[in-house]
Each structure stands twice: as C-alpha cells, then as structure tokens.
Motif scaffolding. Structure first.
Motif: not given
Length: 64
Positions: A4, A6-8, A10-11, A50-51, A54-55, A57-58
């Motif tokens: 979460w 990493r996703l945050t 990254g976004l 950021g991308l 996101l990757w 984090g997913v």
C-alpha cells in the motif's frame, strides 16, 4: 515497504511528475516553475519512478 505504501507513493509521484511536466512546458501559468526546461525534464523522470513504484506495489500486493 508494504504494498500500500508503494502504491500510494507511486501514485503521488506520477501526479506530481505530471504537474511538473506541464508546468515546465508552460501549459500551467502562475508559478516560478512555468516555462522552465528543468521541470519539463524532471517531471517525466519522476513519472517513471512513480510507475516503477506502482508496479512494485502491485506485485507486493499480489504475493499475499
């Protein structure tokens, strides 16, 4: 780092990088960053970071 986080991050990096890019290109007025070439270069680099976050984090969320 958890998925979460990493996703945050990254976004957030993608959004800030996109804003820096359009400011650097001169599409957003009213900032000292407007029309400055450095922001038009740093923005896309931050979007790429950021991308990647996101990757990652997913992937971290999928492993659970």
């Amino acid at each position: 780092m958890t998925g979460w986080l990493r996703l945050t991050l990254g976004l957030l990096a993608v959004v800030v990088g996109a804003v820096w890019t359009v400011q650097g290109l001169g599409y957003v007025e009213g900032s000292v960053m407007t029309g400055q070439r450095i922001w038009a270069v740093l923005g896309p680099l931050l979007v790429l970071v950021g991308l990647a976050l996101l990757w990652l984090g997913v992937r971290a969320r999928d492993r659970r």
